[in-house]
Motif scaffolding. Structure first.
Motif, PDB file in Angstrom:
ATOM      1  N   VAL A 837     -33.364 -56.164 -48.597  1.00 45.78           N
ATOM      2  CA  VAL A 837     -33.232 -57.569 -48.914  1.00 45.78           C
ATOM      3  C   VAL A 837     -34.484 -58.397 -48.083  1.00 45.78           C
ATOM      4  CG1 VAL A 837     -31.623 -59.659 -48.180  1.00 45.78           C
ATOM      5  CG2 VAL A 837     -30.946 -57.433 -49.148  1.00 45.78           C
ATOM      6  N   ARG A 838     -34.722 -57.908 -46.899  1.00 52.28           N
ATOM      7  CA  ARG A 838     -35.805 -58.491 -46.064  1.00 52.28           C
ATOM      8  C   ARG A 838     -37.208 -58.482 -46.875  1.00 52.28           C
ATOM      9  NH1 ARG A 838     -39.469 -56.333 -42.138  1.00 52.28           N
ATOM     10  NH2 ARG A 838     -40.046 -57.989 -40.302  1.00 52.28           N
ATOM     11  N   ALA A 839     -37.179 -57.387 -47.357  1.00 57.09           N
ATOM     12  CA  ALA A 839     -38.724 -57.031 -48.090  1.00 57.09           C
ATOM     13  C   ALA A 839     -38.739 -58.050 -49.416  1.00 57.09           C
ATOM     14  CB  ALA A 839     -38.888 -55.505 -48.486  1.00 57.09           C
ATOM     15  N   ARG A 844     -40.805 -65.145 -49.841  1.00 56.80           N
ATOM     16  CA  ARG A 844     -40.271 -66.266 -50.451  1.00 56.80           C
ATOM     17  C   ARG A 844     -39.858 -67.307 -49.594  1.00 56.80           C
ATOM     18  NH1 ARG A 844     -35.930 -64.804 -54.917  1.00 56.80           N
ATOM     19  NH2 ARG A 844     -37.416 -63.365 -55.221  1.00 56.80           N
ATOM     20  N   TYR A 845     -39.119 -66.840 -48.387  1.00 55.13           N
ATOM     21  CA  TYR A 845     -38.596 -68.046 -47.481  1.00 55.13           C
ATOM     22  C   TYR A 845     -39.465 -67.704 -45.918  1.00 55.13           C
ATOM     23  CZ  TYR A 845     -35.173 -68.349 -51.228  1.00 55.13           C
ATOM     24  OH  TYR A 845     -34.592 -68.454 -52.545  1.00 55.13           O
ATOM     25  N   PRO A 846     -40.554 -67.967 -45.822  1.00 51.04           N
ATOM     26  CA  PRO A 846     -41.362 -67.439 -44.574  1.00 51.04           C
ATOM     27  C   PRO A 846     -40.819 -68.375 -43.529  1.00 51.04           C
ATOM     28  CG  PRO A 846     -42.708 -68.841 -45.958  1.00 51.04           C
ATOM     29  CD  PRO A 846     -41.536 -68.558 -46.960  1.00 51.04           C
ATOM     30  N   THR A 860     -28.552 -67.982 -36.524  1.00 52.07           N
ATOM     31  CA  THR A 860     -29.237 -69.349 -36.677  1.00 52.07           C
ATOM     32  C   THR A 860     -28.919 -69.826 -37.837  1.00 52.07           C
ATOM     33  OG1 THR A 860     -31.246 -70.781 -36.489  1.00 52.07           O
ATOM     34  CG2 THR A 860     -31.516 -68.493 -37.530  1.00 52.07           C
ATOM     35  N   ARG A 861     -28.725 -71.378 -37.973  1.00 50.18           N
ATOM     36  CA  ARG A 861     -28.541 -72.194 -39.272  1.00 50.18           C
ATOM     37  C   ARG A 861     -29.889 -72.686 -39.524  1.00 50.18           C
ATOM     38  NH1 ARG A 861     -23.328 -75.655 -37.569  1.00 50.18           N
ATOM     39  NH2 ARG A 861     -24.229 -75.128 -35.353  1.00 50.18           N
ATOM     40  N   ARG A 862     -30.760 -72.839 -38.564  1.00 52.92           N
ATOM     41  CA  ARG A 862     -31.958 -73.556 -38.777  1.00 52.92           C
ATOM     42  C   ARG A 862     -33.175 -72.638 -39.333  1.00 52.92           C
ATOM     43  NH1 ARG A 862     -29.480 -75.421 -34.103  1.00 52.92           N
ATOM     44  NH2 ARG A 862     -29.141 -77.718 -34.369  1.00 52.92           N
ATOM     45  N   THR A 863     -34.183 -73.375 -39.689  1.00 49.75           N
ATOM     46  CA  THR A 863     -35.544 -72.619 -40.034  1.00 49.75           C
ATOM     47  C   THR A 863     -36.274 -72.587 -38.800  1.00 49.75           C
ATOM     48  OG1 THR A 863     -36.601 -74.670 -40.609  1.00 49.75           O
ATOM     49  CG2 THR A 863     -35.350 -73.192 -42.620  1.00 49.75           C
ATOM     50  N   ARG A 867     -44.569 -71.269 -38.851  1.00 46.85           N
ATOM     51  CA  ARG A 867     -44.541 -70.137 -39.721  1.00 46.85           C
ATOM     52  C   ARG A 867     -44.723 -68.795 -38.569  1.00 46.85           C
ATOM     53  NH1 ARG A 867     -46.545 -68.068 -44.761  1.00 46.85           N
ATOM     54  NH2 ARG A 867     -47.137 -65.957 -44.768  1.00 46.85           N
ATOM     55  N   SER A 868     -43.758 -67.857 -38.700  1.00 48.06           N
ATOM     56  CA  SER A 868     -43.848 -66.788 -37.905  1.00 48.06           C
ATOM     57  C   SER A 868     -43.973 -65.576 -38.547  1.00 48.06           C
ATOM     58  CB  SER A 868     -42.327 -66.530 -37.158  1.00 48.06           C
ATOM     59  OG  SER A 868     -42.158 -65.357 -36.430  1.00 48.06           O
TER      60      SER A 868
END
Length: 870
Positions: A837-839, A844-846, A860-863, A867-868
């Motif tokens: 799933v991570r791969a 798509r969601y960086p 967490t509920r936040r982004t 960029r990490s």
């Protein structure tokens, strides 16, 4: 001069000594004799002492002179048998011309015609006449022997006559001798019925009959109702033409009814093209025509088209060929709709044998059967006993007048069906013929003596008081024998046609009307006084009004009101429709006299009716009139209807609303509405739906004391959880305001204390590691927790509900809220499923965290703020 040579040729002569001994020793006997053996003609003459009784070797004394009554199922057979016996003795029946010195020793009585004289010894009657005579004189004074002929046909009158005669022998006349005679019958059954009667079997000497199988080349539709496929009738006509080409002699063709006879006659054409005279023989044919057929032709070939009346009549001279369409008509009764009619069925094997035997009476012959040989074995063995399929109203009145209202004490081969007897008693009670306990009233006894169906007897007696004996009798005569279709479907117009008609039907109608007028004038207290016409005491009614009144008196449950163009609703609740072009289509009210209901039709078809007004409907169907309060759930209005209503059976005459309906009856109507419409009538908020789903989950997982909240269970226990709301509700709108969730809380197990654990066992929401309180969906087979994957980091164990019995099914969502994975075991998912799933999602969601070890990461509920590369 006795025609000794003709008598000596009859094969039944050889068993007459055995029959005489059986009667001397037992008083009863069953005689089985094939067609053409003389059972109908020689046996009565010998039993009466009019012909010598000798043993086969020529010895033996003549029998003493006795009076013999012979019962035949049909008028044509009764007249023919009497005339044949008179001819054998060199005489004529009384009124039939000059004869020898003992002229008049053979006579007959049928409805509307009596030919007997002071010297009559053998009298042939129909079984209907015999029943009337037994009711008037149960001892049959002066009668020594009764012969019930053609028992195999199982006509209701014949079965009833046999039962009454056995009662007479047991209680009043042990000396009365009884013979049950038939060509093909259940001999053992009749022998048991007659108390162990001996069976005397006569051997026939019929000539050989070749069977020719002549099925249609193409498949034809099976009969239903009164309809016969025209293709079959065309085929039958072709087989008749083929038989004329291939065989010598006259042709006798069996068809189910008058209409089919007329259509086949039309297809055959005239004598010029066919090379043979075409004759039609049926119950409605003039007596002169019937007698002429049985008397033989004048030299030219004949084709005789006949119904089953020709099965058991005497020999038709000259016939060498039989063409059998393989169909017959039997009565059927729709008790729920109050409709009785004939229906077309496959003829039985016994009937087919009887019909075939007609071809071999005088010489070798042939029978052309219009069906395949393979189908023959599937035919019923015997025709259906009329008592099992017919309208039993007349039978019920007969047995009531006999003193056995439920027929339980009568010797019958088949007991009357209980449903048919119950329906018959309802009609008799409604017409005043019997009391509530089934005993005949004086009026009922008068009705029975008229010799009509009780419905028509009621119309005659009551109608005579209103319109006069003559007019009532004329209309009832029309109803007792349905007029030809060419008279139309308007009863009043048919009445006028019969008055001026010169056809055979009109002649029979006039004779029957005269008989019924005499019966009505002598009816006693409930009928007009002799010689008086009550119509003279009031305003005269038109013919149309008279016809309508009489039809409505005969069939009160068939008074009908229009509900559309040509469409009506009868008081019985059955729909009815008029044919296109009917003159009755503009009528607001109808009295339906004759109707049938095709197998596939929703409504009955009106064959004969009359215009009436509402007053006549109310008068004739007074027993169906009702006023009352009606508090019901109306499917049409989808609401409770509370009103005071006036009805004539199923016809609503007037209504007005009830201002203060009974609350309990209103609640009952609302319950019925819930059952019909469903629980959607209530107000289901999202909270109510959620509570119901949580309760359903706990009931499935833990059982009691958690309640069953399925539709069926909630409807069954509506009083438990909706009782208070139902008590206050008065209409649908009140139900729609009921909060289903609040009502459902009444089903929680408060008494056991388990209700307090609802949020523990089936929580509405579950707090996840991110601190969010996520709603649990209990709508599926397993509770579902749908939450973003990042909010569950660090959660090692999947939550379990119902006291740890059921794991939650976790729907792991992408940052966009779309399902990314489903699991009921988070620990296993973090170890095995998370990597894929991570791969798939990290690119798509960086801006969202995708740690390599989610089991130890912070939820967490936040982004991410930036960029990490994690």
């Amino acid at each position: 001069m006795i025609r000794t040579e003709a008598l000596d040729r009859l094969p039944v002569r050889t068993v007459l000594p055995a029959l005489a001994r059986a009667l001397d020793e037992h008083g009863v006997a069953v005689l089985c004799a094939p067609p053409g053996t003389g059972k109908t003609t020689l046996v009565p003459l010998v039993l009466a002492g009019l012909a010598e009784l000798t043993d086969p070797d020529g010895s033996g004394p003549a029998a003493p002179v006795r009076r013999v009554l012979v019962a035949e199922p049909r008028r044509i057979a009764a007249r023919a048998a009497a005339r044949r016996m008179a001819w054998l003795l060199g005489e004529t029946v009384p009124g039939g011309g000059a004869g020898g010195p003992a002229d008049g020793r053979i006579g007959f009585t049928v409805r509307g015609e009596r030919r007997v004289g002071p010297r009559t010894v053998v009298e042939v009657v129909t079984t209907g006449v015999l029943l009337q005579r037994l009711q008037r004189d149960p001892e049959l004074a002066g009668v020594d022997v009764v012969v019930l002929d053609e028992c195999h046909e199982r006509h209701l009158d014949a079965d009833t006559s046999a039962a009454f005669l056995l009662d007479v022998r047991a209680a009043l006349r042990p000396d009365l001798r009884l013979v049950a005679a038939s060509a093909t019958t259940d001999a053992e059954g009749w022998a048991r019925l007659l108390g162990g009667a001996p069976v005397v079997q006569a051997e026939g000497v019929s000539h050989p009959v070749e069977v020719v199988w002549a099925p249609p080349e193409r498949q034809v539709r099976p009969p239903h109702g009164m309809r016969v496929d025209p293709a079959l009738l065309e085929h039958v006509a072709g087989v008749v033409r083929r038989a004329l080409r291939e065989r010598e002699g006259d042709v006798l063709c069996f068809l189910p009814g008058v209409g089919e006879i007329a259509r086949v006659a039309g297809r055959l054409g005239g004598a010029e093209t066919l090379g043979a005279e075409v004759l039609q023989v049926h119950g409605r044919a003039p007596a002169a025509v019937q007698d002429a057929v049985l008397a033989g032709g004048s030299g030219g070939r004949r084709v005789v088209l006949a119904t089953s009346v020709a099965e058991s009549s005497l020999t038709v001279p000259g016939v060498r060929v039989v063409v059998d369409a393989g169909l017959a008509r039997e009565p059927r009764t729709d008790h729920a709709r109050g409709l009785s009619a004939l229906t077309t069925v496959r003829a039985s094997r016994a009937s087919a044998r009887q019909r075939a035997g007609r071809a071999g009476r005088e010489a070798p012959g042939a029978v052309y059967r219009c069906w395949a040989e393979a189908d023959d074995a599937r035919l019923p063995r015997f025709p259906a006993a009329e008592i099992t399929v017919a309208d039993l109203t007349a039978f019920a009145l007969q047995v009531a007048c006999w003193g056995d209202p439920d027929a339980s004490g009568l010797a019958l081969l088949d007991p009357p069906p209980s449903g048919a007897m119950a329906a018959a008693r309802d009609v008799l009670v409604a017409t005043g013929a019997v009391s509530a306990d089934g005993r005949p009233t004086p009026r009922g006894r008068r009705m029975a003596r008229v010799g009509l169906h009780p419905r028509l007897a009621r119309a005659l007696l009551d109608g005579a008081r209103e319109v006069g004996a003559r007019r009532a009798a004329e209309v009832v005569a029309l109803l007792s024998e349905e007029p030809p279709r060419e008279y139309g479907d308007d009863l009043a117009a048919a009445w006028r046609s019969a008055r001026r008609g010169g056809d055979a039907y009109a002649a029979r109608w006039r004779a029957e009307a005269r008989r019924l007028e005499g019966a009505a004038r002598g009816a006693g207290p409930d009928g007009p006084a002799t010689g008086e016409d009550p119509a003279a005491t009031g305003a005269p009614r038109t013919d149309d009004a008279v016809a309508g009144l009489i039809a409505a008196l005969a069939f009160p449950e068939r008074v009908a009101r229009a509900r559309g163009e040509g469409a009506y609703l009868m008081a019985s609740g059955t729909g009815a429709e008029l044919g296109e072009g009917s003159r009755l289509r503009s009528a607001r009210w109808l009295a339906v006299a004759v109707a049938d209901r095709p197998v596939t039709a929703a409504s009955a078809r009106v064959r004969l009716g009359a215009v009436i007004d509402e007053g006549t409907a109310r008068e004739a169907a007074a027993a169906l009139h009702d006023r009352g309060e009606e508090i019901v759930w109306s499917e049409e209005r989808r609401d409770v209807v509370a009103r005071r209503v006036e009805r004539l059976g199923a016809l609503e005459l007037a209504e007005r609303p009830l201002s203060s309906p009974d609350p309990e009856r209103v609640a009952a109507a609302l319950r019925e509405g819930l059952r019909r419409e469903g629980l959607g009538l209530l107000r289901w908020t999202p909270e109510a739906v959620g509570l119901r789903q949580r309760l359903a989950f706990l009931h499935g997982a833990l059982g009691a004391p958690w309640p069953d909240v399925s539709d069926a269970a909630l409807l069954e226990s509506a009083d438990d959880w909706l009782g208070w709301d139902l008590g206050r509700a008065r209409k649908r709108a009140d139900l729609e305001r009921v909060n289903a969730g609040t009502a459902l809380e009444r089903l929680l197990p408060w008494a056991t204390g388990d209700a307090a654990r609802l949020d523990e066992l089936a929580p509405e929401r579950i707090e996840v590691p991110s601190g969010s309180r996520v709603r649990v969906d209990y709508g599926g087979e397993q509770p579902v927790l749908a939450v973003k994957l990042q909010e569950l980091f660090g959660w090692q164990q999947t939550p379990r509900l119902a006291g740890g019995r059921v794991p939650v099914l976790v729907h792991l969502l992408s940052p966009a809220g779309r399902p990314a994975a489903v699991t009921a075991d988070l620990a296993s998912f973090w170890q095995d499923g998370y990597r894929s799933v991570r791969a798939e999602l990290r690119g798509r969601y960086p801006r969202h965290p995708w740690p390599e070890d989610p089991s130890t990461a912070a939820p967490t509920r936040r982004t991410n703020a930036r960029r990490s590369g994690a």
